[in-house]
Enzyme design. Sequence first.
Site, PDB file in Angstrom:
ATOM      1  N   ASP A 123       0.846  -1.192   0.000  1.00  0.00           N
ATOM      2  CA  ASP A 123       0.000   0.000   0.000  1.00  0.00           C
ATOM      3  C   ASP A 123       0.885   1.247   0.000  1.00  0.00           C
ATOM      4  O   ASP A 123       1.826   1.349   0.795  1.00  0.00           O
ATOM      5  CB  ASP A 123      -0.899  -0.050   1.250  1.00  0.00           C
ATOM      6  CG  ASP A 123      -1.895   1.086   1.279  1.00  0.00           C
ATOM      7  OD1 ASP A 123      -3.095   0.821   1.056  1.00  0.00           O
ATOM      8  OD2 ASP A 123      -1.479   2.240   1.528  1.00  0.00           O
ATOM      9  N   ILE A 124       0.580   2.183  -0.887  1.00  0.00           N
ATOM     10  CA  ILE A 124       1.383   3.405  -0.962  1.00  0.00           C
ATOM     11  C   ILE A 124       1.162   4.237   0.300  1.00  0.00           C
ATOM     12  O   ILE A 124       0.028   4.356   0.776  1.00  0.00           O
ATOM     13  CB  ILE A 124       1.028   4.235  -2.224  1.00  0.00           C
ATOM     14  CG1 ILE A 124       1.205   3.369  -3.476  1.00  0.00           C
ATOM     15  CG2 ILE A 124       1.873   5.496  -2.304  1.00  0.00           C
ATOM     16  CD1 ILE A 124       0.827   4.056  -4.764  1.00  0.00           C
TER      17      ILE A 124
ATOM     18  N   GLU B 135      -4.938   2.402  -3.928  1.00  0.00           N
ATOM     19  CA  GLU B 135      -3.475   2.500  -3.928  1.00  0.00           C
ATOM     20  C   GLU B 135      -2.881   1.254  -3.290  1.00  0.00           C
ATOM     21  O   GLU B 135      -1.837   1.281  -2.666  1.00  0.00           O
ATOM     22  CB  GLU B 135      -2.993   3.769  -3.208  1.00  0.00           C
ATOM     23  CG  GLU B 135      -3.964   4.378  -2.227  1.00  0.00           C
ATOM     24  CD  GLU B 135      -3.941   3.708  -0.861  1.00  0.00           C
ATOM     25  OE1 GLU B 135      -4.824   2.859  -0.634  1.00  0.00           O
ATOM     26  OE2 GLU B 135      -3.074   4.045  -0.037  1.00  0.00           O
TER      27      GLU B 135
HETATM   28  P1  GH3 Z   1      -1.504   5.200   4.549  1.00  0.00           P
HETATM   29  O1  GH3 Z   1      -0.042   5.531   4.526  1.00  0.00           O
HETATM   30  O2  GH3 Z   1      -1.978   4.867   5.918  1.00  0.00           O
HETATM   31  O3  GH3 Z   1      -1.845   4.134   3.548  1.00  0.00           O
HETATM   32  O4  GH3 Z   1      -2.256   6.529   4.127  1.00  0.00           O
HETATM   33  P2  GH3 Z   1      -2.961   6.857   2.786  1.00  0.00           P
HETATM   34  O5  GH3 Z   1      -3.153   8.329   2.678  1.00  0.00           O
HETATM   35  O6  GH3 Z   1      -2.208   6.241   1.640  1.00  0.00           O
HETATM   36  O7  GH3 Z   1      -4.316   6.049   2.921  1.00  0.00           O
HETATM   37  P3  GH3 Z   1      -5.808   6.401   2.741  1.00  0.00           P
HETATM   38  O8  GH3 Z   1      -6.509   5.082   2.684  1.00  0.00           O
HETATM   39  O9  GH3 Z   1      -6.259   7.400   3.747  1.00  0.00           O
HETATM   40  O10 GH3 Z   1      -5.911   7.104   1.298  1.00  0.00           O
HETATM   41  C1  GH3 Z   1      -5.941   6.427   0.116  1.00  0.00           C
HETATM   42  C2  GH3 Z   1      -6.243   7.419  -0.966  1.00  0.00           C
HETATM   43  O11 GH3 Z   1      -6.130   6.848  -2.266  1.00  0.00           O
HETATM   44  C3  GH3 Z   1      -7.633   7.964  -0.902  1.00  0.00           C
HETATM   45  C4  GH3 Z   1      -8.117   8.021  -2.333  1.00  0.00           C
HETATM   46  O12 GH3 Z   1      -8.489   9.308  -2.675  1.00  0.00           O
HETATM   47  C5  GH3 Z   1      -6.900   7.643  -3.146  1.00  0.00           C
HETATM   48  N1  GH3 Z   1      -7.215   6.887  -4.328  1.00  0.00           N
HETATM   49  C6  GH3 Z   1      -7.864   5.717  -4.439  1.00  0.00           C
HETATM   50  N2  GH3 Z   1      -7.947   5.340  -5.745  1.00  0.00           N
HETATM   51  C7  GH3 Z   1      -7.336   6.300  -6.491  1.00  0.00           C
HETATM   52  C8  GH3 Z   1      -7.091   6.485  -7.889  1.00  0.00           C
HETATM   53  O13 GH3 Z   1      -7.451   5.683  -8.748  1.00  0.00           O
HETATM   54  N3  GH3 Z   1      -6.411   7.615  -8.264  1.00  0.00           N
HETATM   55  C9  GH3 Z   1      -5.992   8.524  -7.347  1.00  0.00           C
HETATM   56  N4  GH3 Z   1      -5.351   9.606  -7.777  1.00  0.00           N
HETATM   57  N5  GH3 Z   1      -6.215   8.372  -6.038  1.00  0.00           N
HETATM   58  C10 GH3 Z   1      -6.870   7.286  -5.597  1.00  0.00           C
HETATM   59 MG    MG Z   2      -2.041   4.192   1.540  1.00  0.00          MG
END
Ligand code: GH3
Ligand code: MG
Length: 432
Positions: free
Chosen positions: A295-296, A338
């Site tokens: 996970d990013i 992500e």
């Molecule tokens: P953590 O280090 O704990 O993983 O924090 P995080 O910010 O990476 O985790 P969180 O789950 O809060 O956020 C994930 C984000 O990924 C939220 C959402 O907007 C973004 N996201 C999900 N799918 C996509 C996509 O296809 N494109 C983009 N640009 N963002 C995406």
């Molecule tokens: Mg993340």
Amino acid sequence: MKYVLSVEDSRLFANQIKQSIEEQIDDTIVIIASSMSEAMELLRSGKYNFQLALLDLNLPDAPDGEIVDLVISHNIPIFVFSSLMEEKLHKQVFSKPVIDYVLKNNTTSISSLIKMVRRYFKNATTKLLYVDDSKTAQQFISNLLKRYNFNVLTASSGKEGLEILEKNLDISLVLTDFIMPNMDGIELTKQIRKNYPNWNLAIIGLSAGSEQNISARFLKSGGNDFINKNFHREEFFCRIHQNINLVEHMNELHHVASNDFLTGLPNRRTFFTMGETLFENAVRQDMSAIVAMMDIDFFKSVNDTWGHNIGDKVLQAVADKLSNRCRASDLLARVGGEEFAFVGIDINAAQAKQVLDDFRTAVEEVIIEENGDEIRPTISIGFTDIDFANNFGKDFNSLIQFADEALYQAKENGRNRVEKYSEQKASLISNG
Ligand code: GH3
Ligand code: MG
């Protein structure tokens, strides 16, 4: 660059052809000659290495298709276009090694011509397998297929055919004779269909016999089409191309349904179906295997700071980095926004940490530049292996769950790190 010779006395039509082909078919240049003598001059000069010629049969200085013989003498494959194709002319054209023809008298003729030319060039990388115990038939049919630029493989028996298929997973079409010793065309078709779905491979049966029920039996065994060996060349190629086009189309649809649009990686659904198969095979063969979830880190803040488009760019770059690190036997998928999931076969617990740490450091190399700033993503990874000694976790879904818990630990422990699942830590976490 591919050079195509167009011999056509109508300037308007010639220019339309040139423009359409050059626009719609990559790396192709059309050189126009407007008469037989101009074509003769051009060919004699040896200035271009023509890979294909499009010939008008009716030219002011060659009214009866004389241009065909001239171009044949230069060994250039030929498509003919003509405003009429009466029976006599049709016979005359097909008595010569002309590949195919297009009628010039309707509004769709240019697009038909483009399709034909595009197909011709694409055939060079389209693999076909012809299975027939008769060497004469093998030679005749493969020469015919090569004329349409196909990459042709041949086999003399069903057994040999299956072996060739196994080594050439990019074969799009199998043509098989019906009557062969040991394994006939219908049995071969049944065998092929055990492993090769019809969205990936078409099968056409050929038979010289006139038994009425052969074609039906063949189709019911998983064949796509049936051609009597006493075919006309034109019908033969129509059927071959229809089947190839269909397979290519189904292949694309299958790809769209199984892969993630943004990164091109397998999607969540594919991960669960393919991952389970990979995993079960590994268990059956007592091979080591690992499952990892990645996970990013702080990805939300990338979106919040730079916008969704940059977030997408980061996702693509991370996916590229990770997939470049994978071996052919690995499965890497994008299973959430992500979040990526990985199944690695034949990797033991000791190697796993190193392999996944390489994934992690590869992601550290990603730099996305925006307005003079640099975005450098990192990734957290949790994994688990099949532990045969403890005989636990021999179920794909529970391995995913363990990897997910280890990922949670990696996040807790500071991110940008790899954690292996351990029961104790997991119970500590679940007990608060
Ligand atoms: P953590 O280090 O704990 O993983 O924090 P995080 O910010 O990476 O985790 P969180 O789950 O809060 O956020 C994930 C984000 O990924 C939220 C959402 O907007 C973004 N996201 C999900 N799918 C996509 C996509 O296809 N494109 C983009 N640009 N963002 C995406
Ligand atoms: Mg993340």
